[in-house]
Scaffold this motif. Structure first.
Motif, PDB file in Angstrom:
ATOM      1  N   PRO A 184      20.053  41.828  60.113  1.00 31.18           N
ATOM      2  CA  PRO A 184      19.992  42.061  61.511  1.00 31.18           C
ATOM      3  C   PRO A 184      20.343  40.715  62.087  1.00 31.18           C
ATOM      4  O   PRO A 184      20.664  40.873  63.345  1.00 31.18           O
ATOM      5  CB  PRO A 184      18.307  42.080  61.652  1.00 31.18           C
ATOM      6  N   ARG A 185      20.435  39.487  61.772  1.00 34.74           N
ATOM      7  CA  ARG A 185      20.794  38.349  62.463  1.00 34.74           C
ATOM      8  C   ARG A 185      22.123  38.200  62.112  1.00 34.74           C
ATOM      9  O   ARG A 185      22.926  37.246  62.117  1.00 34.74           O
ATOM     10  CB  ARG A 185      19.993  37.197  61.695  1.00 34.74           C
ATOM     11  N   ARG A 186      22.972  39.100  61.620  1.00 36.70           N
ATOM     12  CA  ARG A 186      24.470  39.101  61.360  1.00 36.70           C
ATOM     13  C   ARG A 186      24.769  38.071  60.429  1.00 36.70           C
ATOM     14  O   ARG A 186      25.921  37.471  60.440  1.00 36.70           O
ATOM     15  CB  ARG A 186      25.043  38.771  62.551  1.00 36.70           C
ATOM     16  N   GLU A 187      23.910  37.915  59.327  1.00 35.81           N
ATOM     17  CA  GLU A 187      24.355  36.960  58.184  1.00 35.81           C
ATOM     18  C   GLU A 187      24.970  38.270  57.112  1.00 35.81           C
ATOM     19  O   GLU A 187      24.288  39.058  56.671  1.00 35.81           O
ATOM     20  CB  GLU A 187      23.051  36.264  57.784  1.00 35.81           C
ATOM     21  N   ALA A 188      26.135  37.773  56.564  1.00 37.92           N
ATOM     22  CA  ALA A 188      26.934  38.398  55.813  1.00 37.92           C
ATOM     23  C   ALA A 188      26.456  38.068  54.197  1.00 37.92           C
ATOM     24  O   ALA A 188      26.113  37.018  53.900  1.00 37.92           O
ATOM     25  CB  ALA A 188      28.425  38.366  56.027  1.00 37.92           C
ATOM     26  N   PHE A 189      26.575  39.297  53.551  1.00 36.08           N
ATOM     27  CA  PHE A 189      26.353  38.617  51.812  1.00 36.08           C
ATOM     28  C   PHE A 189      27.064  39.759  51.039  1.00 36.08           C
ATOM     29  O   PHE A 189      27.532  40.772  51.621  1.00 36.08           O
ATOM     30  CB  PHE A 189      24.831  39.065  51.600  1.00 36.08           C
ATOM     31  N   VAL A 190      27.242  39.533  49.944  1.00 39.71           N
ATOM     32  CA  VAL A 190      27.853  40.552  48.913  1.00 39.71           C
ATOM     33  C   VAL A 190      26.999  40.559  47.605  1.00 39.71           C
ATOM     34  O   VAL A 190      26.458  39.529  47.151  1.00 39.71           O
ATOM     35  CB  VAL A 190      29.351  39.809  48.505  1.00 39.71           C
ATOM     36  N   CYS A 191      26.758  41.812  47.226  1.00 43.07           N
ATOM     37  CA  CYS A 191      25.918  41.782  45.918  1.00 43.07           C
ATOM     38  C   CYS A 191      27.193  42.340  44.920  1.00 43.07           C
ATOM     39  O   CYS A 191      27.860  43.186  45.164  1.00 43.07           O
ATOM     40  CB  CYS A 191      25.043  43.166  45.905  1.00 43.07           C
ATOM     41  N   ALA A 192      26.804  41.655  43.930  1.00 42.30           N
ATOM     42  CA  ALA A 192      27.760  41.869  42.601  1.00 42.30           C
ATOM     43  C   ALA A 192      27.028  42.527  41.386  1.00 42.30           C
ATOM     44  O   ALA A 192      25.928  42.288  41.175  1.00 42.30           O
ATOM     45  CB  ALA A 192      28.429  40.555  41.963  1.00 42.30           C
TER      46      ALA A 192
ATOM     47  N   ASN B 179      14.334  37.350  53.742  1.00 42.24           N
ATOM     48  CA  ASN B 179      12.879  37.672  54.515  1.00 42.24           C
ATOM     49  C   ASN B 179      12.913  38.463  55.520  1.00 42.24           C
ATOM     50  O   ASN B 179      12.603  38.185  56.517  1.00 42.24           O
ATOM     51  CB  ASN B 179      12.329  36.314  54.957  1.00 42.24           C
ATOM     52  N   THR B 180      13.424  39.851  55.391  1.00 40.86           N
ATOM     53  CA  THR B 180      13.471  40.859  56.096  1.00 40.86           C
ATOM     54  C   THR B 180      13.142  42.018  55.524  1.00 40.86           C
ATOM     55  O   THR B 180      12.951  42.019  54.270  1.00 40.86           O
ATOM     56  CB  THR B 180      14.831  40.935  56.933  1.00 40.86           C
ATOM     57  N   GLY B 181      12.859  43.374  56.088  1.00 44.98           N
ATOM     58  CA  GLY B 181      12.728  44.565  55.452  1.00 44.98           C
ATOM     59  C   GLY B 181      14.273  45.070  55.051  1.00 44.98           C
ATOM     60  O   GLY B 181      15.052  44.891  55.531  1.00 44.98           O
ATOM     61  N   ALA B 182      13.777  45.774  54.051  1.00 44.23           N
ATOM     62  CA  ALA B 182      15.197  46.418  53.141  1.00 44.23           C
ATOM     63  C   ALA B 182      15.729  47.472  54.100  1.00 44.23           C
ATOM     64  O   ALA B 182      17.016  47.711  54.120  1.00 44.23           O
ATOM     65  CB  ALA B 182      14.752  47.122  51.856  1.00 44.23           C
ATOM     66  N   GLN B 183      15.030  48.232  55.032  1.00 41.63           N
ATOM     67  CA  GLN B 183      15.522  49.313  55.879  1.00 41.63           C
ATOM     68  C   GLN B 183      16.530  48.570  57.025  1.00 41.63           C
ATOM     69  O   GLN B 183      17.057  49.314  57.751  1.00 41.63           O
ATOM     70  CB  GLN B 183      14.217  50.121  56.597  1.00 41.63           C
ATOM     71  N   GLN B 184      16.321  47.179  57.169  1.00 45.09           N
ATOM     72  CA  GLN B 184      16.883  46.565  58.320  1.00 45.09           C
ATOM     73  C   GLN B 184      18.380  46.121  57.695  1.00 45.09           C
ATOM     74  O   GLN B 184      19.213  45.534  58.611  1.00 45.09           O
ATOM     75  CB  GLN B 184      15.984  45.400  58.932  1.00 45.09           C
TER      76      GLN B 184
ATOM     77  N   GLY C   7      26.743  48.970  36.197  1.00 49.99           N
ATOM     78  CA  GLY C   7      25.805  49.196  37.478  1.00 49.99           C
ATOM     79  C   GLY C   7      24.762  48.121  37.624  1.00 49.99           C
ATOM     80  O   GLY C   7      23.852  48.228  38.216  1.00 49.99           O
ATOM     81  N   GLN C   8      24.562  47.220  36.547  1.00 52.35           N
ATOM     82  CA  GLN C   8      23.488  46.333  36.608  1.00 52.35           C
ATOM     83  C   GLN C   8      23.624  45.345  37.410  1.00 52.35           C
ATOM     84  O   GLN C   8      24.812  44.464  37.947  1.00 52.35           O
ATOM     85  CB  GLN C   8      23.268  45.766  35.247  1.00 52.35           C
ATOM     86  N   PHE C   9      22.807  44.916  38.338  1.00 49.07           N
ATOM     87  CA  PHE C   9      22.752  43.894  39.258  1.00 49.07           C
ATOM     88  C   PHE C   9      23.070  42.394  38.738  1.00 49.07           C
ATOM     89  O   PHE C   9      22.566  42.069  37.789  1.00 49.07           O
ATOM     90  CB  PHE C   9      21.455  43.849  40.083  1.00 49.07           C
ATOM     91  N   LEU C  10      24.077  41.718  39.100  1.00 52.03           N
ATOM     92  CA  LEU C  10      24.263  40.456  38.762  1.00 52.03           C
ATOM     93  C   LEU C  10      23.888  39.164  39.736  1.00 52.03           C
ATOM     94  O   LEU C  10      23.099  38.443  39.325  1.00 52.03           O
ATOM     95  CB  LEU C  10      25.858  40.293  38.747  1.00 52.03           C
ATOM     96  N   HIS C  11      24.540  39.295  40.839  1.00 54.65           N
ATOM     97  CA  HIS C  11      23.873  38.382  41.993  1.00 54.65           C
ATOM     98  C   HIS C  11      24.112  38.425  43.370  1.00 54.65           C
ATOM     99  O   HIS C  11      24.891  39.516  43.626  1.00 54.65           O
ATOM    100  CB  HIS C  11      24.590  36.795  41.725  1.00 54.65           C
ATOM    101  N   LEU C  12      23.488  37.890  44.066  1.00 57.72           N
ATOM    102  CA  LEU C  12      23.575  37.903  45.708  1.00 57.72           C
ATOM    103  C   LEU C  12      24.458  36.750  46.044  1.00 57.72           C
ATOM    104  O   LEU C  12      24.124  35.550  45.895  1.00 57.72           O
ATOM    105  CB  LEU C  12      22.229  38.315  46.158  1.00 57.72           C
ATOM    106  N   SER C  13      25.663  36.846  46.766  1.00 59.53           N
ATOM    107  CA  SER C  13      26.043  35.850  47.607  1.00 59.53           C
ATOM    108  C   SER C  13      26.173  35.999  49.145  1.00 59.53           C
ATOM    109  O   SER C  13      26.389  37.016  49.405  1.00 59.53           O
ATOM    110  CB  SER C  13      27.765  35.851  47.023  1.00 59.53           C
ATOM    111  N   MET C  14      25.731  34.575  49.365  1.00 63.02           N
ATOM    112  CA  MET C  14      25.931  34.553  51.045  1.00 63.02           C
ATOM    113  C   MET C  14      27.517  34.347  51.539  1.00 63.02           C
ATOM    114  O   MET C  14      28.055  33.566  50.857  1.00 63.02           O
ATOM    115  CB  MET C  14      24.897  33.381  51.512  1.00 63.02           C
ATOM    116  N   ARG C  15      27.657  35.136  52.507  1.00 64.69           N
ATOM    117  CA  ARG C  15      29.242  34.868  52.954  1.00 64.69           C
ATOM    118  C   ARG C  15      29.182  34.600  54.482  1.00 64.69           C
ATOM    119  O   ARG C  15      28.439  34.783  55.157  1.00 64.69           O
ATOM    120  CB  ARG C  15      29.983  36.222  52.935  1.00 64.69           C
TER     121      ARG C  15
END
Length: 99
Positions: free
Chosen positions: A78-86, A53-58, A91-99
């Protein structure tokens, strides 16, 4: 008895002489081009922005790794929450994982 011995000898020699040349497998080293990796980064930013829930530019993308059949893009919010996009090998997007 001699026939059995000759048969066993023939089978042993046939088994030893058969060469099994197994081709060496190598991992693919193809890297995505600049345009392709930029599209992947934009997809990752959009999905992370929606999830957090933030802007893509952030969204900061901090790393990009290639594996045998996939890619991973790491980043932080911006809140220092780490993630990984797979992504898959194309190159097709699979999923987003919170780390």
């Amino acid at each position: 008895m001699m026939k059995r011995f000759a048969l066993i000898l023939v089978l042993l020699l046939a088994g030893c002489s058969a060469s099994q040349d197994i081709p060496v497998q190598k991992a693919q080293k193809a890297k995505p081009g600049p345009l392709h990796s930029l599209e992947m980064e934009q997809l990752c930013r959009q999905n992370a922005a929606h999830r957090y829930n933030t802007g893509a530019q952030q969204i900061d993308v901090t790393g990009f790794e290639q594996f045998q059949g996939s890619y991973e893009m790491r980043g932080v919010t911006p809140r220092r929450e780490a993630f990984v996009c797979a992504f898959d090998s194309e190159g097709q997007f699979l999923h987003l994982s919170m780390r």
